[in-house]
Design a protein around this motif. Structure first.
Motif, PDB file in Angstrom:
ATOM      1  N   SER A  25       0.848  -1.000  -0.028  1.00 11.43           N
ATOM      2  CA  SER A  25      -0.267   0.582  -0.079  1.00 11.43           C
ATOM      3  C   SER A  25       0.401   1.492   0.231  1.00 11.43           C
ATOM      4  O   SER A  25       0.333   2.180  -0.469  1.00 11.43           O
ATOM      5  CB  SER A  25      -0.781   0.237   0.806  1.00 11.43           C
ATOM      6  OG  SER A  25      -0.015   0.094   2.629  1.00 11.43           O
ATOM      7  N   ILE A  26       1.777   0.846   0.409  1.00 10.21           N
ATOM      8  CA  ILE A  26       2.828   2.269   0.247  1.00 10.21           C
ATOM      9  C   ILE A  26       4.558   1.679  -0.851  1.00 10.21           C
ATOM     10  O   ILE A  26       4.937   2.846  -0.828  1.00 10.21           O
ATOM     11  CB  ILE A  26       3.642   3.134   2.127  1.00 10.21           C
ATOM     12  CG1 ILE A  26       4.567   1.244   2.491  1.00 10.21           C
ATOM     13  CG2 ILE A  26       2.658   3.073   2.639  1.00 10.21           C
ATOM     14  CD1 ILE A  26       5.442   1.592   4.189  1.00 10.21           C
ATOM     15  N   ARG A  27       3.485   1.628  -2.100  1.00  6.92           N
ATOM     16  CA  ARG A  27       4.574   1.086  -2.812  1.00  6.92           C
ATOM     17  C   ARG A  27       6.021   0.810  -2.326  1.00  6.92           C
ATOM     18  O   ARG A  27       7.057   1.003  -3.842  1.00  6.92           O
ATOM     19  CB  ARG A  27       4.566   2.425  -3.535  1.00  6.92           C
ATOM     20  CG  ARG A  27       3.069   2.816  -3.812  1.00  6.92           C
ATOM     21  CD  ARG A  27       3.528   4.382  -5.467  1.00  6.92           C
ATOM     22  NE  ARG A  27       3.677   3.463  -6.519  1.00  6.92           N
ATOM     23  CZ  ARG A  27       3.231   2.858  -7.067  1.00  6.92           C
ATOM     24  NH1 ARG A  27       1.983   2.401  -6.844  1.00  6.92           N
ATOM     25  NH2 ARG A  27       3.637   2.672  -8.648  1.00  6.92           N
ATOM     26  N   LYS A  28       6.316   0.106  -1.988  1.00  9.57           N
ATOM     27  CA  LYS A  28       7.737  -0.860  -1.437  1.00  9.57           C
ATOM     28  C   LYS A  28       7.004  -2.446  -2.099  1.00  9.57           C
ATOM     29  O   LYS A  28       6.933  -2.687  -0.959  1.00  9.57           O
ATOM     30  CB  LYS A  28       7.492  -0.306   0.677  1.00  9.57           C
ATOM     31  CG  LYS A  28       7.841   0.925   0.142  1.00  9.57           C
ATOM     32  CD  LYS A  28       9.192   0.569   1.844  1.00  9.57           C
ATOM     33  CE  LYS A  28       9.395   1.466   2.192  1.00  9.57           C
ATOM     34  NZ  LYS A  28       9.946   2.037   3.117  1.00  9.57           N
ATOM     35  N   PHE A  29       7.317  -2.151  -2.770  1.00  5.28           N
ATOM     36  CA  PHE A  29       6.858  -3.770  -3.499  1.00  5.28           C
ATOM     37  C   PHE A  29       7.871  -4.500  -3.018  1.00  5.28           C
ATOM     38  O   PHE A  29       7.390  -5.835  -2.942  1.00  5.28           O
ATOM     39  CB  PHE A  29       6.891  -3.809  -5.470  1.00  5.28           C
ATOM     40  CG  PHE A  29       5.587  -2.437  -5.625  1.00  5.28           C
ATOM     41  CD1 PHE A  29       4.265  -2.132  -4.954  1.00  5.28           C
ATOM     42  CD2 PHE A  29       5.906  -1.336  -6.231  1.00  5.28           C
ATOM     43  CE1 PHE A  29       3.426  -1.309  -5.096  1.00  5.28           C
ATOM     44  CE2 PHE A  29       4.975  -0.801  -6.044  1.00  5.28           C
ATOM     45  CZ  PHE A  29       3.909  -1.003  -5.997  1.00  5.28           C
TER      46      PHE A  29
END
Length: 188
Positions: A98-102
């Motif tokens: 969700s915080i784009r830390k894929f």
């Protein structure tokens, strides 16, 4: 006779020493278990507190998300025997996503899949990982997504995730426009 008495005394003192050492070891193990239980309880309370904050939030706060990821991971790695450990790994992955830390999300999902092979939600972790690879705005690796979808279908053929994985495989490589056109054709 004095030799016999000396040997008996020596034998008795050795066995008592052995019993004392054994009891000390048992007390030590009990103490460690109690410390671990206390530690897991504290870690769980922190993870649950942050989970509740995230569940109530309408917008993701990156600082809270980072704290939650750490708390979820700490709990899952320090309390591996608890049935909630893999659940918190999935939560950590979802918050990271969700915080784009894929890549971090990828690591959490993989850890859940690899470290908890008997976890009842393992299929969900596999599906979430495949979705990370499938999405062009995330990890964008259709080949890896396909591999995981097939593994999911093979290992959990009767799960709802297997049906979703089959649909996802059919849609791999298609643009949004192509998907919309196919949807329109089906609904005519």
């Amino acid at each position: 006779i004095s030799f016999f008495i000396s040997c008996s005394v020596l034998f008795i003192s050795c066995s008592n020493s052995s019993e004392i050492e054994q009891k000390k070891e048992e007390v030590k193990k009990d103490t460690i278990a109690n410390v671990e239980l206390s530690s897991c309880s504290k870690l769980f309370n922190e993870a649950k507190r942050l989970d509740n904050i995230l569940l109530k939030a309408t917008v993701v706060n990156n600082d809270i998300a980072e704290q939650a990821i750490k708390a979820f991971y700490d709990y899952s790695s320090n309390c591996k025997t608890d049935t909630l450990a893999p659940v918190f790994l999935i939560k950590a992955g979802q918050v990271a996503q969700s915080i784009r830390k894929f890549t971090q999300a990828q690591d959490f999902f993989k850890k859940c899949i690899d470290d908890f092979p008997k976890f009842r939600g393992r299929g969900a972790a596999m599906f979430l990982l495949a979705q990370l690879y499938d999405d062009a705005s995330m990890l964008n690796d259709e080949s890896e997504a396909r591999t995981i979808y097939h593994q999911l279908i093979r290992e959990y053929p009767d799960s709802p995730y297997a049906n979703d994985a089959k649909a996802c495989i059919q849609n791999l490589g298609k643009t949004d426009e192509q998907l919309i056109q196919e949807f329109m054709k089906k609904n005519k």
